[in-house]
Motif scaffolding. Structure first.
Motif, short mmCIF file in Angstrom:
data_model
loop_
_atom_site.label_atom_id
_atom_site.label_comp_id
_atom_site.label_asym_id
_atom_site.label_seq_id
_atom_site.Cartn_x
_atom_site.Cartn_y
_atom_site.Cartn_z
N ASN A 1 0.87 -1.18 0.00
CA ASN A 1 0.00 0.00 0.00
C ASN A 1 0.90 1.22 0.00
N PRO A 2 1.03 1.93 -1.12
CA PRO A 2 2.00 3.04 -1.18
C PRO A 2 1.77 4.12 -0.14
N ALA A 3 0.58 4.20 0.42
CA ALA A 3 0.32 5.21 1.45
C ALA A 3 1.24 5.02 2.65
N GLY A 4 1.66 3.79 2.92
CA GLY A 4 2.52 3.52 4.07
C GLY A 4 3.92 4.08 3.95
N LEU A 5 4.32 4.51 2.78
CA LEU A 5 5.66 5.10 2.61
C LEU A 5 5.84 6.35 3.46
N THR A 6 4.75 7.05 3.76
CA THR A 6 4.87 8.28 4.56
C THR A 6 5.19 7.98 6.02
N LYS A 7 5.12 6.71 6.43
CA LYS A 7 5.44 6.35 7.82
C LYS A 7 6.93 6.04 8.02
N ILE A 8 7.71 6.01 6.94
CA ILE A 8 9.13 5.70 7.06
C ILE A 8 9.82 6.78 7.90
N ASP A 9 10.57 6.34 8.91
CA ASP A 9 11.21 7.30 9.81
C ASP A 9 12.70 7.46 9.52
N LYS A 10 13.17 6.94 8.41
CA LYS A 10 14.56 7.10 7.98
C LYS A 10 14.58 7.88 6.67
N ASP A 11 15.77 8.39 6.32
CA ASP A 11 15.87 9.13 5.07
C ASP A 11 15.74 8.21 3.86
N PHE A 12 16.33 7.02 3.97
CA PHE A 12 16.27 6.05 2.87
C PHE A 12 16.07 4.65 3.44
N GLN A 13 15.50 3.78 2.65
CA GLN A 13 15.41 2.37 2.99
C GLN A 13 15.64 1.53 1.74
N VAL A 14 16.35 0.42 1.92
CA VAL A 14 16.58 -0.55 0.85
C VAL A 14 16.17 -1.91 1.37
N ASP B 1 10.02 14.89 1.76
CA ASP B 1 9.95 15.89 2.83
C ASP B 1 9.15 15.27 3.97
N SER B 2 8.71 16.07 4.91
CA SER B 2 8.02 15.53 6.07
C SER B 2 6.64 14.98 5.73
N SER B 3 6.15 15.28 4.53
CA SER B 3 4.79 14.86 4.17
C SER B 3 4.72 13.88 3.01
N SER B 4 5.83 13.60 2.34
CA SER B 4 5.76 12.77 1.14
C SER B 4 6.99 11.88 1.00
N ASP C 1 8.81 -13.55 -15.11
CA ASP C 1 7.93 -12.40 -15.03
C ASP C 1 8.62 -11.31 -14.23
N TYR C 2 8.56 -10.09 -14.72
CA TYR C 2 9.17 -8.94 -14.04
C TYR C 2 8.11 -7.86 -13.83
N ALA C 3 8.23 -7.17 -12.70
CA ALA C 3 7.38 -6.01 -12.44
C ALA C 3 8.24 -4.88 -11.89
N PHE C 4 8.06 -3.69 -12.43
CA PHE C 4 8.74 -2.48 -11.98
C PHE C 4 7.67 -1.55 -11.43
N LEU C 5 7.79 -1.19 -10.15
CA LEU C 5 6.80 -0.34 -9.50
C LEU C 5 7.44 0.99 -9.11
N PHE C 6 6.79 2.08 -9.50
CA PHE C 6 7.22 3.43 -9.15
C PHE C 6 6.11 4.04 -8.29
N SER C 7 6.43 4.33 -7.02
CA SER C 7 5.40 4.68 -6.05
C SER C 7 5.61 6.08 -5.48
N TYR C 8 4.50 6.72 -5.16
CA TYR C 8 4.52 8.04 -4.53
C TYR C 8 3.43 8.07 -3.47
N ALA C 9 3.73 8.70 -2.32
CA ALA C 9 2.76 8.79 -1.23
C ALA C 9 2.83 10.15 -0.57
N ARG C 10 1.70 10.53 0.02
CA ARG C 10 1.64 11.85 0.66
C ARG C 10 0.64 11.83 1.81
N LYS C 11 0.94 12.59 2.86
CA LYS C 11 0.00 12.78 3.96
C LYS C 11 -1.06 13.79 3.54
#
Length: 364
Positions: free
Chosen positions: A58-71, A95-98, A137-147
């Motif tokens: 669920n891309p909305a959950g990306l806004t809960k990440i508390d680090k600058d980057f994750q791999v 930023d703090s919202s996306s 089978d390959y899938a490439f996902l490009f995700s964006y999320a915002r509060k």
């Protein structure tokens, strides 16, 4: 007959895509799931996911990440190692919202023998003429999320590109969109994930030589033609709650309902065109150090040899240990029903990275 072996293997892959209508289970490799934590909870993640794997769940959950980057990296094998399933993703806070993420998924069977050239022009068997190919089978996902401006509400979307390949015989490119949201209200979390909201279209192109065509005709099989495969929308609804048991113990429970729109499926609630597949998971944590995960899903109606109908299910199990920013998670996933004992071991690796060059490695 040996020269027919590879063609018969190919037929299973090519026949299902040689159609212009929307088949059931199209792009079904995207329903397996990613991350040992999620798989240990039987994929019940749409409301509680809060890390880089949100790009899938669920891309909305990306806004809960508390680090600058994750791999995140994951590898698992199915059917006694015949099929390989791999996943990798990168997420970053804007930023703090996306936030955004990029994910790659591959599900493939490699080194399939191609015996179409086993017999030479003189009718002799020559094993040096055997080659191999892969079906992947390959899938490439490009995700964006915002509060959202509404307190507790988050939303996000995916753009996904699908590439499917059957050796040198066929390939397909596809395109689709997903959208999701999460909402926290009075201690409860609600989520919705709409996959393939505009339907996902895979355009198949076939390249068969004359010998392969001859084998298809000799075996009475339909020769695949260039075609369009359509994946119809699926909506996942979820609710979860985290309960603090004591100062050091807490428990998360979540239930999801997958609503497919491609007609009757053999799930707990069947309908036409909508079928409902529930699955649920529990995670118990001790002092943010040790985690135990249980899940159940894949409910299906089966008939035994006495014509009695019963419900089968798929149990999953997972454990996790985290210490000073380093954690290891593991999932044991039953890919059949509870009586078949066909299990897959799942591991994944995650890195949390801050811009201050402080790196925490997290295994999941």
């Amino acid at each position: 007959m040996n020269r027919f072996l590879a063609i018969l293997i190919l037929f299973c892959s090519l026949q299902v895509v040689a159609q212009t209508t929307a088949p059931k289970f199209s792009n079904e490799f995207l329903s397996i799931g990613v991350g040992a934590r999620a798989l240990g909870m039987s994929n019940a993640q749409v409301t509680s996911v809060n890390d880089v794997t949100s790009g899938y769940w669920n891309p909305a959950g990306l806004t809960k990440i508390d680090k600058d980057f994750q791999v995140d990296l994951m590898h698992s094998e199915y059917f006694a190692g015949i099929a390989k399933y791999d996943y990798g993703a990168f997420a970053a806070k804007i930023d703090s919202s996306s936030a955004f993420s990029v994910s790659l998924i591959r599900f493939g069977v490699d080194d399939i023998p191609n015996t179409t050239q086993l017999i030479d022009a003189d009718g002799n068997i020559d094993y040096d003429r055997i080659s191999s190919f892969s079906v992947a089978d390959y899938a490439f996902l490009f995700s964006y999320a915002r509060k959202a401006k509404i307190p507790g509400l988050r939303y996000g979307a995916n753009v996904k590109i699908i590439y499917r390949k059957v050796g040198d015989f066929a390939n397909a490119w596809g395109f689709g969109l997903d959208a999701g949201a999460q909402y926290h209200y009075k201690g409860w979390d609600f989520g919705v994930m709409a996959r393939d909201i505009t339907s996902t279209f895979n355009a198949w192109s076939f390249s068969l030589d004359e010998e392969t065509i001859d084998v298809f005709e000799a075996t009475g099989n339909e020769i695949p033609q260039n075609s369009l495969e359509v994946t119809l929308p699926k909506v996942i609804l979820g609710v979860s709650k985290t309960v603090k048991i004591s100062n050091k113990f807490q428990a998360l429970s979540e239930i999801n309902f997958d609503l497919s729109t491609d007609g009757k499926r053999n799930v707990l609630v069947t309908g036409d065109p909508v079928s409902i597949d529930p699955h649920m998971g529990v995670e118990v944590g001790y002092d943010d150090l040790i985690f135990l995960r249980l899940g159940v899903g894949n409910f299906q109606k089966v008939t035994d040899i006495y014509a009695n109908e019963k419900i089968s299910y798929q149990p999953n199990f997972g454990v996790g240990v985290k210490f000073k920013g380093i954690a290891i998670d593991y999932a044991l996933s039953d890919i059949g029903d509870q009586s078949e004992a066909l299990y897959s071991n799942v591991f994944s690796l995650r890195f949390d990275i801050n811009k201050a060059n402080h790196v925490k490695a997290r295994f999941e």
